[in-house]
Write a protein that holds these residues in place. Structure first.
Motif, mmCIF file in Angstrom:
data_model
loop_
_atom_site.group_PDB
_atom_site.id
_atom_site.type_symbol
_atom_site.label_atom_id
_atom_site.label_comp_id
_atom_site.label_asym_id
_atom_site.label_seq_id
_atom_site.Cartn_x
_atom_site.Cartn_y
_atom_site.Cartn_z
ATOM 1 N N ALA A 1 -34.473 -10.747 23.014
ATOM 2 C CA ALA A 1 -34.902 -10.758 21.612
ATOM 3 C C ALA A 1 -34.742 -9.391 20.966
ATOM 4 C CB ALA A 1 -36.351 -11.227 21.502
ATOM 5 N N GLU A 2 -34.453 -8.389 21.787
ATOM 6 C CA GLU A 2 -34.249 -7.059 21.224
ATOM 7 C C GLU A 2 -32.937 -7.027 20.447
ATOM 8 O OE1 GLU A 2 -35.917 -3.111 22.652
ATOM 9 O OE2 GLU A 2 -33.999 -3.142 23.691
ATOM 10 N N VAL A 3 -31.899 -7.604 21.017
ATOM 11 C CA VAL A 3 -30.612 -7.607 20.318
ATOM 12 C C VAL A 3 -30.677 -8.551 19.114
ATOM 13 C CG1 VAL A 3 -29.358 -9.393 21.628
ATOM 14 C CG2 VAL A 3 -28.123 -7.438 20.702
ATOM 15 N N GLY B 1 -30.578 3.691 25.514
ATOM 16 C CA GLY B 1 -31.469 2.585 25.858
ATOM 17 C C GLY B 1 -30.647 1.316 25.947
ATOM 18 N N CYS B 2 -31.321 0.205 26.205
ATOM 19 C CA CYS B 2 -30.622 -1.070 26.357
ATOM 20 C C CYS B 2 -29.619 -1.341 25.248
ATOM 21 C CB CYS B 2 -31.644 -2.206 26.357
ATOM 22 S SG CYS B 2 -32.237 -2.615 27.995
ATOM 23 N N MET B 3 -30.057 -1.199 24.005
ATOM 24 C CA MET B 3 -29.199 -1.626 22.897
ATOM 25 C C MET B 3 -27.949 -0.764 22.759
ATOM 26 S SD MET B 3 -30.427 -4.363 21.856
ATOM 27 C CE MET B 3 -30.917 -4.648 23.544
ATOM 28 N N GLY C 1 -35.794 2.585 21.334
ATOM 29 C CA GLY C 1 -36.725 1.714 22.036
ATOM 30 C C GLY C 1 -38.140 2.281 21.986
ATOM 31 N N ASP C 2 -39.051 1.604 22.652
ATOM 32 C CA ASP C 2 -40.432 2.095 22.669
ATOM 33 C C ASP C 2 -40.511 3.411 23.436
ATOM 34 O OD1 ASP C 2 -39.787 -0.073 24.631
ATOM 35 O OD2 ASP C 2 -41.590 0.668 25.619
ATOM 36 N N GLY C 3 -39.701 3.565 24.474
ATOM 37 C CA GLY C 3 -39.694 4.838 25.208
ATOM 38 C C GLY C 3 -39.125 5.938 24.352
ATOM 39 N N GLY C 4 -37.990 5.641 23.718
ATOM 40 C CA GLY C 4 -37.334 6.613 22.859
ATOM 41 C C GLY C 4 -38.151 6.957 21.630
ATOM 42 N N THR C 5 -39.168 6.172 21.356
ATOM 43 C CA THR C 5 -39.994 6.418 20.177
ATOM 44 C C THR C 5 -41.353 7.000 20.546
ATOM 45 O OG1 THR C 5 -38.948 4.578 19.034
ATOM 46 C CG2 THR C 5 -41.064 5.329 18.152
ATOM 47 N N ASP D 1 -39.561 -2.450 20.332
ATOM 48 C CA ASP D 1 -40.576 -2.329 21.375
ATOM 49 C C ASP D 1 -40.506 -3.508 22.342
ATOM 50 O OD1 ASP D 1 -42.776 -1.857 22.897
ATOM 51 O OD2 ASP D 1 -44.252 -2.078 21.281
ATOM 52 N N ASN D 2 -39.906 -3.264 23.501
ATOM 53 C CA ASN D 2 -39.936 -4.302 24.536
ATOM 54 C C ASN D 2 -40.920 -3.926 25.645
ATOM 55 O OD1 ASN D 2 -38.530 -2.316 25.779
ATOM 56 N ND2 ASN D 2 -36.564 -3.368 25.764
ATOM 57 N N GLU D 3 -41.733 -2.937 25.339
ATOM 58 C CA GLU D 3 -42.892 -2.569 26.139
ATOM 59 C C GLU D 3 -42.583 -1.997 27.519
ATOM 60 O OE1 GLU D 3 -45.563 -6.034 25.634
ATOM 61 O OE2 GLU D 3 -46.394 -4.894 23.955
ATOM 62 N N ALA D 4 -41.432 -1.391 27.670
ATOM 63 C CA ALA D 4 -41.124 -0.616 28.886
ATOM 64 C C ALA D 4 -39.750 0.016 28.741
ATOM 65 C CB ALA D 4 -41.171 -1.494 30.129
ATOM 66 N N TYR D 5 -39.412 0.873 29.698
ATOM 67 C CA TYR D 5 -38.050 1.424 29.756
ATOM 68 C C TYR D 5 -37.187 0.406 30.454
ATOM 69 C CZ TYR D 5 -40.507 5.990 29.348
ATOM 70 O OH TYR D 5 -41.281 7.034 28.967
ATOM 71 N N MET D 6 -36.594 -0.495 29.679
ATOM 72 C CA MET D 6 -35.854 -1.594 30.302
ATOM 73 C C MET D 6 -34.508 -1.126 30.831
ATOM 74 S SD MET D 6 -38.017 -3.817 30.294
ATOM 75 C CE MET D 6 -39.477 -4.407 29.455
ATOM 76 N N ASN D 7 -33.865 -0.269 30.075
ATOM 77 C CA ASN D 7 -32.506 0.141 30.434
ATOM 78 C C ASN D 7 -32.430 0.738 31.825
ATOM 79 O OD1 ASN D 7 -29.734 0.709 29.890
ATOM 80 N ND2 ASN D 7 -30.307 2.827 29.576
ATOM 81 N N THR D 8 -33.489 1.433 32.217
ATOM 82 C CA THR D 8 -33.459 2.093 33.521
ATOM 83 C C THR D 8 -34.161 1.277 34.597
ATOM 84 O OG1 THR D 8 -35.193 3.431 32.515
ATOM 85 C CG2 THR D 8 -33.087 4.499 32.892
HETATM 86 C C1 LIG Z 1 -33.490 13.042 28.582
HETATM 87 C C2 LIG Z 1 -33.332 11.725 29.238
HETATM 88 N N1 LIG Z 1 -34.263 11.312 30.125
HETATM 89 C C3 LIG Z 1 -34.120 10.113 30.705
HETATM 90 C C4 LIG Z 1 -33.062 9.315 30.426
HETATM 91 C C5 LIG Z 1 -32.921 8.005 31.132
HETATM 92 N N2 LIG Z 1 -33.158 6.852 30.253
HETATM 93 C C6 LIG Z 1 -32.173 6.266 29.559
HETATM 94 S S1 LIG Z 1 -32.666 4.964 28.654
HETATM 95 C C7 LIG Z 1 -34.241 5.118 29.246
HETATM 96 C C8 LIG Z 1 -35.303 4.163 28.881
HETATM 97 C C9 LIG Z 1 -35.157 3.537 27.550
HETATM 98 O O1 LIG Z 1 -36.325 2.884 27.256
HETATM 99 P P1 LIG Z 1 -36.654 2.436 25.795
HETATM 100 O O2 LIG Z 1 -36.542 3.566 24.864
HETATM 101 O O3 LIG Z 1 -37.950 1.713 25.788
HETATM 102 O O4 LIG Z 1 -35.434 1.457 25.439
HETATM 103 P P2 LIG Z 1 -35.066 0.051 26.132
HETATM 104 O O5 LIG Z 1 -34.000 0.327 27.130
HETATM 105 O O6 LIG Z 1 -36.298 -0.495 26.746
HETATM 106 O O7 LIG Z 1 -34.574 -0.781 25.010
HETATM 107 C C10 LIG Z 1 -34.358 6.209 30.099
HETATM 108 C C11 LIG Z 1 -35.601 6.603 30.783
HETATM 109 C C12 LIG Z 1 -32.113 9.790 29.503
HETATM 110 N N3 LIG Z 1 -31.024 9.098 29.162
HETATM 111 N N4 LIG Z 1 -32.284 10.989 28.926
#
Ligand SMILES: Cc1ncc(C[n+]2csc(CCOP(=O)(O)OP(=O)(O)O)c2C)c(N)n1
Ligand code: SF4
Ligand SMILES: [Mg+2]
Lengths: 311, 387
Positions: free
Chosen positions: A30-32, A53-55, A111-115, A139-146
């Motif tokens: 649902a993020e995309v 991030g994922c997107m 993403g939520d992590g990036g924000t 916001d998918n409520e976690a670092y999904m990409n990693t």
């Molecule tokens: C400085 C740095 N630290 C860690 C990472 C590794 N990393 C890439 S994407 C990601 C998580 C993304 O999470 P989020 O922002 O919630 O986006 P999502 O993938 O969930 O959509 C991390 C930890 C990175 N690319 N750069």
């Protein structure tokens, strides 16, 4: 009728498919979907800065791209700063007559992590400086990409790969960071929450954001079947449940005035939202009760804010 | 051409104005502050038509430059030491995205211990980030280099970011007589920035896609080739600058090399003291030369080798600690060249002027006539270090 027309316009006009299909998102993501919907409203006259991030990963494996918009990815934590630079360039190039004086939407997406974690400082700077940009947090409520690690936006009790439940752990041990309120604290013209399960609400909010002569912050709950461990066809349904149980209220804050944009007559129990999700499977009744209490009190607070800020 | 006595930092800001920078994005740090303060004034007074972005960190300062440059604006940033380290991640991305951002790096020692004073540990820690890097010996060079930097960076054969290194305090804070070219002369030399690709809704492009193993090597190789071949453009630009403004620059500058069997190799403001030492030695009938690297990246190998002439002994003086490496960065680079070209030369490595410590002409003089032993168990000598 009008609603149907809008739906038709947004969903069937191929010229508004600015995030093309063929990307590599998981089934049922649902993020995309949120991304696709948002850019239907923002339209072609838009520049996008996106965080890692994922997107970002699902949309641009070199030399392929699914972006029909000018798009830039720089790093994980600096989307708001990159967008600030884009907006500044547009302003000065317009002032100098180097580009047309027709305003271009500048959109930051993370993403939520990036924000709420690594990008919070850059975002705060951008909001404080008052750039005319729209910042979208998916916001998918976690670092999904990693691989589904917790973020500060992961809900209390959720199991992630870095907040695993165990003999000495409930899973995520902190309550979800309230990002929209942090954005509100910057006194920006527009803050809203949205969810692709409620497309019209989402469309309307982006329409409003587009018109603001200053920063807007749109926080979109984006169900991730992979990370939440739910069947891939259930993303829309879980978005609805999150809203209907009060865990993720749909509201907006326009010039400091709070308003619910979708108010269920009665909230369904949070258990209905929690029970089918793999990430909450380990929770006991007592713990779910604790979450219910928290949701109730947050809901009340939000309603109060709507009352007190009513003009 | 106007000549005036001015603090070098202010002169740098004036040069940025002459270059008609459009987005200034920087975060204050000593000893860079006077540059950005003066630019803020110029924008506030309407003397420079630009957006002055008060960002909340150096990481964002450079990130905003990236966004602005990708949108087609001419961008300027400046920082020192800790600030450069905070930008580190984005340094690599700026060059990989081929964006002509220009930065004045006011060189300062890296913490810890915290030191606001000059050395080159900041730039050396970022030396392989894909930026073109120039060094300056005096204020005039700083002004001229900044104007040239935009021409080089924005040349469609280059499209790479440039760092202009200016020594903190010893150069940034001194008052010097500086000749400023007229605005219209600069405009003729430096036309408005026309991006080859930019973020433009009329012609959408994707910047910053990710690379799988089957394409990453090619992407990096293409970038490296662009950096390596930028040297040709750099030389062209320096030559044209000389013709237009009467001050000639070379990627490798030499001093008294004609008959010298011994030569110093160094860069930055320290060279002025080396030259004083060379003049003193010449009075005593001893010819010693100086090879000064104005261009450090891409490394000007051929020009360096040509400059060697009859030299048999090289004295390499650098302002950074090798931190576990056998020798300092420039020394290593030079020795690799000497070894692969099978040249018969002795090369000595000295470390001096760390964290703002002065190195006097007398000390350079001593190195020539009385070379000290290497430090115990090391391949270099740290000048004046107390045990
Ligand atoms: C400085 C740095 N630290 C860690 C990472 C590794 N990393 C890439 S994407 C990601 C998580 C993304 O999470 P989020 O922002 O919630 O986006 P999502 O993938 O969930 O959509 C991390 C930890 C990175 N690319 N750069
Ligand atoms: S992991 Fe989640 S957010 Fe990422 S593409 Fe898959 S479903 Fe979407
Ligand atoms: Mg996430």
């Amino acid at each position: 009728m009008k609603i149907l027309k809008t739906l038709e316009k947004y969903m069937e006009d191929p010229s508004l498919e600015l995030v093309a299909s063929g990307h590599r998102a998981c089934q049922g993501c649902a993020e995309v979907l949120a991304l696709r919907m948002a850019f239907k409203v923002l339209g072609k006259n838009t520049i996008v800065a996106m965080a890692t991030g994922c997107m970002e990963i699902i949309s641009t494996p070199l030399p392929i791209t699914c972006w029909r918009l000018p798009w830039i990815h720089v790093a994980f934590e600096n989307t708001a700063a990159v967008a600030s630079g884009i907006e500044s360039a547009i302003r000065i190039l317009m002032a100098k007559g180097k580009i047309d004086k027709k305003w271009i939407n500048v959109v930051g997406v993370a993403g939520d992590g990036g924000t709420s974690d690594i990008g919070l400082q850059a975002l705060s700077g951008a909001l404080e400086r008052g750039h005319r940009l729209i910042y979208i947090c998916l916001d998918n409520e976690a670092y999904m990409n990693t691989g589904v690690q917790r973020s500060s936006s992961t809900p209390y009790g959720a199991s992630t790969t870095t907040s695993p439940p165990g003999k000495k752990s409930i899973g995520q041990s902190t309550w979800k960071k309230d990002m929209p309120k942090i954005a509100v604290a910057h006194n920006i013209p527009y803050v809203a929450t949205a969810c692709p399960s409620y497309p019209f609400d989402l469309f309307n909010k982006l329409k409003k954001a587009k018109e603001k002569d200053g920063p807007s912050y749109i926080h979109i709950l984006s169900v991730c079947p992979t990370g939440w461990r739910i069947p891939s066809e259930m993303a829309i349904e879980y978005g609805r449940l999150a809203v209907r149980c009060g865990m993720f209220p749909l509201y907006e804050v326009e010039d400091g005035v709070y308003k619910m944009t979708f108010k269920p007559d009665t909230l369904i129990p949070v258990e209905e939202y929690i029970k089918g999700q793999g990430r909450f499977r380990h929770l006991t009744e007592k713990e779910i009760k604790e979450i219910q209490q928290r949701v109730n009190s947050e809901w009340e607070k939000l309603n109060k804010l709507c009352e007190i800020t009513k003009p | 051409m106007k000549r005036k006595g001015i603090e070098v930092s202010k002169a740098i800001a004036e040069a940025a104005k002459l270059a008609r920078v459009e987005v200034v994005s920087a975060y204050p740090i000593t000893p860079q502050t006077h540059i950005v303060e003066h630019l803020a004034e110029l924008v506030a007074n309407g003397e420079l038509e630009a957006v002055y972005l008060n960002v909340e960190s150096e990481h964002s300062a450079l990130s905003a430059c990236v966004g602005a440059a990708a949108t087609g604006a001419r961008t300027f940033t400046s920082t020192s030491a800790q600030g450069l380290e905070l930008m580190h991640e984005i340094l690599f991305i700026t060059s990989s995205l081929r964006l002509p951002v220009v930065m004045v790096l006011v060189n300062r020692a890296l913490s810890a211990p915290l030191s606001i004073w000059c050395d080159h540990s900041d730039v050396m820690a970022a030396r392989d980030c894909g930026w073109i890097m120039l060094f300056c010996e005096n204020g005039q060079e700083a002004v001229d280099s900044l104007i040239m930097a935009y021409r080089i960076a924005e040349d469609k054969r280059v499209l790479l970011p440039v760092i202009v290194n200016v020594d903190g305090f010893t150069l940034s804070h001194v008052i010097e007589p500086i000749e400023f070219p007229e605005q219209d002369e600069v405009d003729r030399f430096l036309p408005p920035y026309e991006a080859l690709f930019k973020l433009d809704p009329e012609r959408p492009v994707t910047f910053g896609a990710y690379g799988m193993p089957e394409i990453y090597t090619e992407a990096k190789y293409a970038q490296e080739m662009a950096l390596v071949s930028s040297k040709k453009v750099i030389k062209e630009v320096m030559e044209e600058f000389g013709k237009r403004f009467g001050r000639e620059y070379k990627v490798v500058e030499t001093y008294n090399m004609e008959n010298s069997k011994v030569a110093f190799v160094s860069c930055g403001s320290i060279n002025e003291n080396i030259k004083t030492a060379i003049d003193l030695l010449k009075k005593d009938g001893l010819d010693v030369g100086l090879i000064s690297l104005r261009l450090f990246r891409p490394f000007p190998s051929e020009e360096f080798l040509e400059s060697l002439k009859n030299v048999k002994r090289l004295i390499v003086v650098e302002r950074s600690m090798p931190q576990g490496a056998t020798n300092t960065p420039i020394f290593n680079e030079i020795c690799a060249l000497i070894f692969t070209r099978k040249l018969d030369l002795t090369v000595e490595n000295y470390i001096a002027g760390l964290g703002g410590r002065d190195v006097l002409p007398q000390e350079f003089l001593e190195l020539v006539v009385n070379p000290p032993e290497k430090d115990h168990g090391r391949e270099y000598k740290v000048l004046g270090v107390r045990g």
